[in-house]
Design a protein around this motif. Structure first.
Motif, PDB file in Angstrom:
ATOM      1  N   LYS A  29       0.794  -1.165   0.146  1.00 23.51           N
ATOM      2  CA  LYS A  29       0.102   0.094   0.194  1.00 23.51           C
ATOM      3  C   LYS A  29       0.838   1.183   0.164  1.00 23.51           C
ATOM      4  O   LYS A  29       0.498   2.352  -0.790  1.00 23.51           O
ATOM      5  CB  LYS A  29      -0.925  -0.113   1.166  1.00 23.51           C
ATOM      6  CG  LYS A  29      -2.171   0.526   1.161  1.00 23.51           C
ATOM      7  CD  LYS A  29      -2.597   0.619   2.420  1.00 23.51           C
ATOM      8  CE  LYS A  29      -4.225   0.589   2.611  1.00 23.51           C
ATOM      9  NZ  LYS A  29      -4.575   0.674   4.036  1.00 23.51           N
ATOM     10  N   SER A  30       1.657   1.314   0.957  1.00 25.88           N
ATOM     11  CA  SER A  30       2.606   2.437   0.884  1.00 25.88           C
ATOM     12  C   SER A  30       3.597   2.791   0.003  1.00 25.88           C
ATOM     13  O   SER A  30       4.224   3.664  -0.356  1.00 25.88           O
ATOM     14  CB  SER A  30       3.488   2.634   2.338  1.00 25.88           C
ATOM     15  OG  SER A  30       4.222   1.506   2.333  1.00 25.88           O
ATOM     16  N   ILE A  64      -9.843   0.142  -7.932  1.00 29.36           N
ATOM     17  CA  ILE A  64      -9.583   1.381  -8.380  1.00 29.36           C
ATOM     18  C   ILE A  64      -8.861   1.829  -9.632  1.00 29.36           C
ATOM     19  O   ILE A  64      -8.957   2.740 -10.444  1.00 29.36           O
ATOM     20  CB  ILE A  64      -8.870   2.192  -7.011  1.00 29.36           C
ATOM     21  CG1 ILE A  64      -9.868   2.149  -6.079  1.00 29.36           C
ATOM     22  CG2 ILE A  64      -8.406   3.793  -7.319  1.00 29.36           C
ATOM     23  CD1 ILE A  64      -9.153   2.825  -4.667  1.00 29.36           C
ATOM     24  N   ASN A 308       8.484   1.455   0.772  1.00 31.97           N
ATOM     25  CA  ASN A 308       8.369   2.894   1.755  1.00 31.97           C
ATOM     26  C   ASN A 308       7.637   2.496   3.079  1.00 31.97           C
ATOM     27  O   ASN A 308       6.479   2.949   3.198  1.00 31.97           O
ATOM     28  CB  ASN A 308       7.551   3.913   0.954  1.00 31.97           C
ATOM     29  CG  ASN A 308       7.778   5.301   1.861  1.00 31.97           C
ATOM     30  OD1 ASN A 308       8.192   5.506   2.652  1.00 31.97           O
ATOM     31  ND2 ASN A 308       6.853   6.219   1.336  1.00 31.97           N
ATOM     32  N   GLU A 359      -7.947  24.828   6.071  1.00 36.79           N
ATOM     33  CA  GLU A 359      -9.139  24.391   5.703  1.00 36.79           C
ATOM     34  C   GLU A 359      -9.588  23.238   6.500  1.00 36.79           C
ATOM     35  O   GLU A 359      -8.931  22.525   7.028  1.00 36.79           O
ATOM     36  CB  GLU A 359      -8.890  23.833   4.037  1.00 36.79           C
ATOM     37  CG  GLU A 359      -8.665  24.967   3.112  1.00 36.79           C
ATOM     38  CD  GLU A 359      -7.496  24.342   2.141  1.00 36.79           C
ATOM     39  OE1 GLU A 359      -6.889  25.191   1.517  1.00 36.79           O
ATOM     40  OE2 GLU A 359      -7.233  23.040   2.264  1.00 36.79           O
ATOM     41  N   PRO A 360     -10.912  23.182   6.644  1.00 40.03           N
ATOM     42  CA  PRO A 360     -11.587  22.110   7.517  1.00 40.03           C
ATOM     43  C   PRO A 360     -11.194  20.780   6.922  1.00 40.03           C
ATOM     44  O   PRO A 360     -10.827  20.785   5.705  1.00 40.03           O
ATOM     45  CB  PRO A 360     -12.976  22.462   7.583  1.00 40.03           C
ATOM     46  CG  PRO A 360     -13.200  23.182   6.638  1.00 40.03           C
ATOM     47  CD  PRO A 360     -12.039  24.075   6.179  1.00 40.03           C
ATOM     48  N   ASN A 361     -11.289  19.606   7.634  1.00 35.26           N
ATOM     49  CA  ASN A 361     -11.211  18.237   7.078  1.00 35.26           C
ATOM     50  C   ASN A 361     -12.264  17.652   6.465  1.00 35.26           C
ATOM     51  O   ASN A 361     -12.820  16.917   6.921  1.00 35.26           O
ATOM     52  CB  ASN A 361     -10.859  17.549   8.416  1.00 35.26           C
ATOM     53  CG  ASN A 361      -9.197  17.321   8.448  1.00 35.26           C
ATOM     54  OD1 ASN A 361      -8.361  17.546   7.566  1.00 35.26           O
ATOM     55  ND2 ASN A 361      -8.668  17.392   9.915  1.00 35.26           N
ATOM     56  N   MET A 364     -13.402  14.129   5.942  1.00 34.87           N
ATOM     57  CA  MET A 364     -13.712  13.198   6.872  1.00 34.87           C
ATOM     58  C   MET A 364     -14.780  13.212   7.655  1.00 34.87           C
ATOM     59  O   MET A 364     -15.253  12.114   7.905  1.00 34.87           O
ATOM     60  CB  MET A 364     -12.240  13.574   7.962  1.00 34.87           C
ATOM     61  CG  MET A 364     -12.472  12.405   9.063  1.00 34.87           C
ATOM     62  SD  MET A 364     -11.201  13.173  10.231  1.00 34.87           S
ATOM     63  CE  MET A 364     -10.776  11.710  11.138  1.00 34.87           C
ATOM     64  N   ILE A 365     -15.184  14.343   8.129  1.00 31.92           N
ATOM     65  CA  ILE A 365     -16.387  14.619   8.897  1.00 31.92           C
ATOM     66  C   ILE A 365     -17.705  14.464   8.143  1.00 31.92           C
ATOM     67  O   ILE A 365     -18.014  14.859   7.086  1.00 31.92           O
ATOM     68  CB  ILE A 365     -16.371  15.919   9.706  1.00 31.92           C
ATOM     69  CG1 ILE A 365     -14.787  16.051  10.588  1.00 31.92           C
ATOM     70  CG2 ILE A 365     -17.519  16.117  10.702  1.00 31.92           C
ATOM     71  CD1 ILE A 365     -14.579  17.538  10.901  1.00 31.92           C
ATOM     72  N   PRO A 366     -18.599  13.385   8.819  1.00 33.17           N
ATOM     73  CA  PRO A 366     -19.872  13.313   8.045  1.00 33.17           C
ATOM     74  C   PRO A 366     -20.834  14.417   7.831  1.00 33.17           C
ATOM     75  O   PRO A 366     -20.643  15.330   9.069  1.00 33.17           O
ATOM     76  CB  PRO A 366     -20.538  12.128   8.954  1.00 33.17           C
ATOM     77  CG  PRO A 366     -19.465  12.176  10.373  1.00 33.17           C
ATOM     78  CD  PRO A 366     -18.577  12.770  10.184  1.00 33.17           C
TER      79      PRO A 366
END
Lengths: 366, 297
Positions: A29-30, A64, A308, A359-361, A364-366
């Motif tokens: 993944k990394s 993806i 990595n 900037e706000p996240n 992430m936040i629902p």
């Protein structure tokens, strides 16, 4: 346990326990290799050996990359249509080209931008036609714009207003400031007919590999070094299977373009890391003429062509990254231009930390 | 429970995923044991899907305007948040992990509940009152499969439960505490992006059925509208289809498999829009679905 070992001997998956699988997934993944691993296992009929609890991680990444490959087709139509208004034929490069032509290297591979090459004389017209179709420059900063247009081999990235796809419009494969800079006409172009898409223009097979090598070995910020080296491994193997003397022809062509050093590095490290068959190594004289330079290069590149991941990173990795950062920048620009450039960029970055609004996240936040 | 996630990681099962949870923050550890003490644990040698860490930095920022970071494996996918939002960040972070990685499933931004064979998907953008309605139903006998993420198997169309606490905001917190005094809540995180946030522990029964899949029977789009009377309107399949796509996290990635799963879901369910203002009306309406189902079958 290291994913490089798995890539070289995929059958090892038959004996992995849960904790080994966690490490494989995490390293892959990394390193941007998760989807490619899925493809390798699929090709070698090894999927049945992978537990259900593990396989979805690999499959999801492959999903993806498949989505990107299919979406790219639409972009192909949009871009070629826009440029045809001024009789400009775009030459597709790198990830998007691999995906459009479905070369084996594209399966499981992600790419973030679409790279297209046009003649420098056509750049202005191309930019204008794309602008009319909704492709606008991304966040324009005057200095960056000047940097790109004056010195680089591409204009600042364009982004489609609605679809958000990013397009890199190149007019060469090397920056103007690189001492090995070549004219556009020096490269060979081929035309491939792809079902349902039509004619796709790309560099010739030899030039595709040279471009990939040049891109990797002039990097300063290595985001996916192992993935990029793996690309070269797959490309070399693929073309070598179709053409017996491919590697020999590759070396001849690279010397013709005065880009031999990049191919030398590509052949040396693909062989060292991935056991890529590159013919008789001794007869090809792949070692550098300068012993000190060779030791430094080996140190840097062997330490960067690793997953990595904390299981593989050491102080050597950090030092290699530092050395290669400078090497990449110096290759792209001579020192007299580089120092003012980097000073300017550092100052701008410092200013941003104080003045730029946070900037706000939003993701992430629902 | 002897567990202390400040010292040793917790190996938690939340349904289709095993998570390893770590933190160096006292309040996060306390909330975690309060909310997750009844969730199943797995052996540390099991395959772990998500290794998650809620960390306070080891710098002065730990004490001056303290922040917390969410880490998945060794990566930090988001900017840090104020320390008081630590436990909420764990929840949001886990939701993000699932929605961004689990593409072997078709995922909707929707609550999903079940009772006596009726399984209702409640897709809703923020502000529709979905979570308050969901919390009310779940505390009134309905089983919680999920509050935020409806997971649909691409193989057989079943809904997979991912039982996690319910995210409630502002007034909803007081409303639920008042109606259901025995409900268990995390501490309230103030001044988040969405105001005050608290997490409601799922009832024992929902946790017990954490591995029991369900087949959706209804898709109901709820809309809280102050002072309105309860109104329910059937909607045609094609409209439901479009609205479901709008509420999906990963439909656009899944190609033909996603399309087929979506079509089957819409074909096998009844779709409706529900407008309400009184929670009691809501409960009665949902319970009436059971009567109607039993009557027809």
């Amino acid at each position: 346990m290291n994913i490089i070992t798995i890539i070289k001997s995929p059958k090892l998956v038959q004996n992995l326990d849960n904790k080994n699988w966690e490490l494989v997934i995490s390293q892959a993944k990394s390193s941007g290799l998760l989807g490619r691993l899925y493809y390798i296992f699929k090709q070698q009929n090894l999927l049945t050996y992978i537990p259900d609890s593990v396989i979805w991680h690999l499959e999801s990444d492959y999903t993806i990359s498949k989505h990107l490959r299919i979406s790219c087709r639409r972009e192909f139509f949009e871009i070629t249509q826009a440029l045809s208004n001024k009789n400009i034929t775009p030459i597709f490069l790198k990830g998007a080209m691999y995906a459009l032509r479905e070369l084996p290297v594209c399966f499981g591979r992600r790419f973030s931008d679409i790279d297209v090459l046009v003649n420098k004389t056509e750049i202005e017209d191309a930019e204008r036609e794309l602008y009319f179709q909704g492709w606008f420059p991304q966040k324009k900063i005057d200095y960056d714009d000047k940097y790109y247009r004056q010195w680089m081999h591409e204009i600042p990235p364009l982004q489609h207003a609605k679809r958000r796809t990013v397009l890199d419009l190149h007019h060469n494969i090397l920056p103007l400031t690189n001492k090995n800079h070549l004219p556009f006409e020096a490269f060979n172009i081929q035309c491939s007919s792809v079902e349902n898409l039509g004619n796709i223009y790309s560099l010739s097979d030899l030039d595709i590999v040279i471009h990939s090598a040049v891109h990797l070995f002039t990097e300063s910020d290595f985001t996916n070094p192992l993935r990029d080296l793996s690309d070269l491994d797959i490309l070399i193997r693929y073309y070598s299977q179709r053409e017996k003397d491919f590697v020999i022809n590759l070396i001849t062509r690279a010397k013709e373009l005065n880009l031999w050093e990049y191919i030398r590095l590509a052949l040396r490290y693909t062989h060292l890391i991935f056991d890529t068959p590159t013919g008789n190594i001794k007869s090809l004289k792949l070692d550098s003429k300068n012993w000190v330079q060779a030791q430094v290069q080996d140190f840097c590149f062997i330490n960067i062509f690793k997953p990595n991941h904390s299981s593989c990173n050491t102080w050597k990795t950090k030092f290699a990254i530092f050395l290669l950062y400078w090497r990449g920048h110096l290759l792209r620009m001579p020192l007299r231009l580089l120092i003012p450039h980097l000073t300017r960029k550092s100052w701008m970055a410092l200013k941003d930390t104080f003045t730029k609004e946070k900037e706000p996240n939003e993701n992430m936040i629902p | 429970m002897n567990e202390n996630i400040l010292k040793d990681p917790c190996y938690l099962n939340i349904g289709p995923f095993n998570c390893q949870i770590n933190t160096n923050i006292q309040s996060v550890a306390l909330n975690f044991s309060k909310i997750y003490d009844e969730h199943p644990r797995v052996d540390k040698n099991s395959f772990i899907d998500f290794k998650v860490n809620i960390k306070a930095p080891n710098t002065l920022r730990r004490y001056i305007k303290p922040t917390v970071s969410f880490l998945l494996d060794e990566q930090e996918p988001f900017k840090p948040l104020p320390a008081s939002q630590g436990f909420a960040m764990l929840e949001w972070g886990l939701n993000w992990c699932i929605a961004n990685h689990a593409h072997h499933l078709l995922i909707f931004h929707a609550a999903v509940i079940e009772k006596d064979g009726i399984c209702v998907i409640l897709p809703a953008p923020p502000g529709s009152g979905k979570s308050t309605l969901c919390a009310t139903l779940v505390l009134s006998g309905w089983r919680l499969l999920s509050d935020e993420l409806t997971l649909v198997s691409l193989k057989n169309g079943e809904i997979l439960p991912v039982v996690k606490p319910i995210n409630l905001k502002n007034n909803s917190i007081d409303i639920i505490k008042e109606h259901f005094p025995t409900s268990v809540f995390s501490s309230i995180a103030h001044d988040t992006h969405k105001g005050n946030v608290a997490l409601l522990k799922p009832p024992k029964y929902s946790i017990k059925c954490i591995n029991k899949n369900a087949k959706a029977t209804h898709i109901i789009f709820p809309k809280y509208s102050k002072n309105s009377t309860l109104a329910c309107e059937d909607i045609p399949s094609d409209e439901a289809l479009i609205d479901l796509i709008k509420n999906s996290f990963n439909y656009h990635l899944l190609g033909e498999l996603g399309f087929n799963a979506l079509i089957n879901l819409v074909r096998n369910t009844k779709a409706m829009r529900l407008t309400y203002s009184q929670l009691d009306d809501g409960i009665n309406f949902f319970n009436s679905l059971i009567n109607e189902y039993n009557h027809n079958n």
